[in-house]
Structures are given as C-alpha cells and as structure tokens.
Write an enzyme that holds these catalytic residues in place. Structure first.
Site, PDB file in Angstrom:
ATOM      1  N   HIS A  11      -0.413  14.706 -18.900  1.00  0.00           N
ATOM      2  CA  HIS A  11      -0.045  16.057 -19.314  1.00  0.00           C
ATOM      3  C   HIS A  11       1.318  16.442 -18.766  1.00  0.00           C
ATOM      4  CE1 HIS A  11      -2.140  16.920 -15.413  1.00  0.00           C
ATOM      5  NE2 HIS A  11      -1.148  17.769 -15.269  1.00  0.00           N
ATOM      6  N   HIS A  83       5.667  20.132 -13.808  1.00  0.00           N
ATOM      7  CA  HIS A  83       5.482  18.724 -13.448  1.00  0.00           C
ATOM      8  C   HIS A  83       5.018  17.904 -14.636  1.00  0.00           C
ATOM      9  CE1 HIS A  83       1.264  20.172 -12.526  1.00  0.00           C
ATOM     10  NE2 HIS A  83       0.929  19.002 -13.024  1.00  0.00           N
ATOM     11  N   GLU A 134       3.106  13.974 -10.857  1.00  0.00           N
ATOM     12  CA  GLU A 134       1.728  13.840 -10.393  1.00  0.00           C
ATOM     13  C   GLU A 134       1.192  12.504 -10.898  1.00  0.00           C
ATOM     14  OE1 GLU A 134      -0.919  16.772 -12.118  1.00  0.00           O
ATOM     15  OE2 GLU A 134      -2.528  16.329 -10.685  1.00  0.00           O
TER      16      GLU A 134
END
Lengths: 138, 138
Positions: A11, A83, A134
């Site tokens: 994502h 992010h 991430e």
C-alpha cells in the site's frame, strides 16, 4: 539470504486532515471501492482503504494529538503521501540486510504488529532517499 | 462511463538529489532490479526504475533548474515521494469524470505523452487529498 527482498507494493499511505471527506473524494473521483473507516487506537490512527487492482491506498487520520502522524499533518495541513509499504518474504532477513547496508530501523529493531495484523518495521527515511518505507511480513 | 476508473498502481515516483546514489541505495538495501538511468529532456528529468513484483518505484532527478521537479527538490533537499501513477482504461473518460467531480487537471486538459511513452495527465494535489496523482492510459 534471499537476494530479492522486495515483494509486492502492499500500500501507499496518505495522511489526511479529514478522513471521511478524503474517502468521499477518492470514491467520487476514482470510482474505486473504499472500505468503511476503522479506528486503530494502538496505532493512533483512523484508516480507510482505497482498493486498486494491484494494491491499496491507505488514507490515515490521526486519532488525537499524540498520534504518530500528528506532526506530519501539522507540517502538511492539506495532507500528503506518508509512506510506502512493501511485502517481504522474510522480515527478519530483510531487517538484517538493511542494517548490514547501513540503514537505520525506526524504534526498536523488533517488528511490531501493523495495521493489517502482520509484523512490520519501518526504515528511517533519511536512509531511504527521503522516503518512509514500511516492510510487512507477507 | 466506466464506474471504476482506477486500474493498477503503475508506479510511485520519488524525487532524489542524486540519482546514481539513490539507485545504488535502493539496489543495495532491497536487492531489487534497478534499471539503467535514462535522461528524458522533454520532461526535464533523469530516471531509474526500481522493479517490485506488481509495480515500479520511479526515482527522478532534475536535469537542470528549469525541471518541473526542481522546486520540489528545493523544498525537500533529502528527496521524497512526489506522485502516484495509476493506469486507467480510458484517460479521456477519467479526465471528464474528474472535472465533473470538481477536480482540477494540471496544465491544459489535453493529455501529454509521459515518461513511459503513453498519454498521461495529472490531478491537482489540492483536489486529491494533498497528493499529486498521475493517470496513464493503460
């Protein structure tokens, strides 16, 4: 060690000042499926997912001023990209590779359970071309 | 009108101050395939692609001070996420839907040929939750 640690783009997270308005805007403008909002008090955020064919856009709103994303929103009052999350096959091997290559891992070096119920860690943005990345155990 | 205009996440673009250093950093830290740098004078950028399983990270460096990304880099000297690009099945229908929903399209409303040789347009970030979104004809 797995030479290729980068799996799928899971994502892209966007911090927004008004989650319901942002969800409605993405729905109206893209026609994409938008999930119902969820509060995640352990992460200090309220979240909605916009579903693309091969990944998700995660819209995030701080739950309160102590949220980890509150400072970002103060710096970017209109919202903005926060992010990118990639899946990795082996989070511990990826972490070790990163540390060996000189990258800093945020917080303790132990993965935490992320918003999707899976172990995650974050790479320091200064060690990844200014971008908060991430990594999530696939 | 196609109700679902949002197709695949095609790429996420990151502006960097030093393309060769950034490409080496992504390669060393993720093990991903990284393309050879290409200069695109008509876009004012030099670009490298980092290949993930389901999409790409586009690393961009301005070719000179007149580059469209020069101001972004001046505001973000360490680099940072610049835009997200989605594939759409019908770029003109998507554009019309966006305009109908109140979103502004950057520049003229006519698509231009983007870095991948396909027609693209950009949505004004203030009309898309603070995020610059590129749409590319699939």
């Amino acid at each position: 060690m797995n030479e290729m640690m980068l799996g799928r783009i899971n994502h892209i997270a966007i911090v927004v000042p008004d989650l319901d308005g942002a969800a409605a805007q993405w729905q109206a403008r893209t026609g994409a499926e938008v999930s119902a909002p969820q509060s995640l008090p352990e992460h200090g955020v309220r979240v909605v997912f916009v579903v693309a064919e091969n990944g998700k856009i995660e819209l995030l709103e701080p739950l309160d001023d102590s949220s980890p994303i509150a400072a970002f929103l103060a710096r970017n009052p209109d919202g903005g990209m926060h992010h990118i999350c990639f899946d990795v096959d082996d989070l511990y091997a990826s972490r070790d590779r990163l540390i060996d290559s000189g990258a800093r891992i945020l917080g303790s070096h132990e993965p935490k359970i992320g918003a999707h119920g899976k172990p995650v860690l974050f790479i320091h943005p200064k060690d990844m071309t200014g971008t908060l990345v991430e990594l999530q155990q696939a």
